[in-house]
Design a protein around this motif. Structure first.
Motif: not given
Length: 176
Positions: A55, A57, A82, A84, A95, A105, A107, A114, A138, A141
């Motif tokens: 990922k 982010c 935001l 991912a 998002q 950020l 995670f 996250l 994560l 969202g």
């Protein structure tokens, strides 16, 4: 490029200390070829990027133009988006656009969480106002929790705990 005012000593030259970018890109280091890229609608603060092998982010948010002034009169900073994304393809997995306030950020893949926060340190930019920490799932969202918190350092995750000068919180519940 986003150039901000000095923070460390009077008259310090910050012209080469760029804090944000408008393009995020992934290269295949073996071939040198571009794999994918994300062109920001606004800007990506470098501290608001979290990456692992699956990922990426990041927060795409308008610049805090008042960070360029020594003593800004107006400290309004618009919220952002935001995202991912799949690290291999750049496909947006999810998002969020509601109240995306953060400048940092991090995670935990292990705990599927996250964290969005600020970096309110001694040499902070005016946009690093502090006072909040939020945690999201994560993979989906969705918000897990948010806490108003007085902390004076960049929050960091260690296993299932978020630590920052001024407190520690359970990553999955937000309990102190």
């Amino acid at each position: 490029a986003h150039v901000v005012t000095y923070r460390y000593k009077a008259g310090g030259d910050m012209r080469k200390q760029l804090t944000e970018s408008d393009l995020f890109f992934v290269y295949d280091v073996a071939t040198g070829e571009l794999v994918w890229q994300y062109q920001a609608q606004h800007s990506i603060r470098h501290n608001a990027i979290a990456i692992d092998d699956e990922k990426v982010c990041l927060i795409d948010r308008p610049l805090a133009d008042f960070d360029r002034e020594k003593k800004p009169a107006n400290k309004d900073h618009a919220t952002g988006k935001l995202l991912a994304m799949d690290a291999k393809t750049g496909r947006v997995i999810w998002q969020r656009t509601d109240d995306v306030y953060g400048t940092v950020l991090a995670f935990s893949k292990r705990h599927k969480a996250l964290m969005m926060s600020y970096q309110p340190t001694r040499f902070r930019l005016d946009s690093e106002i502090g006072g909040r920490i939020s945690v999201f799932d994560l993979y989906e969202g969705r918000p897990l929790w948010e806490v108003k918190a007085n902390y004076q350092s960049r929050p960091m995750i260690k296993d299932r705990t978020i630590y920052a000068q001024g407190g520690a919180w359970d990553l999955l519940t937000g309990k102190p």
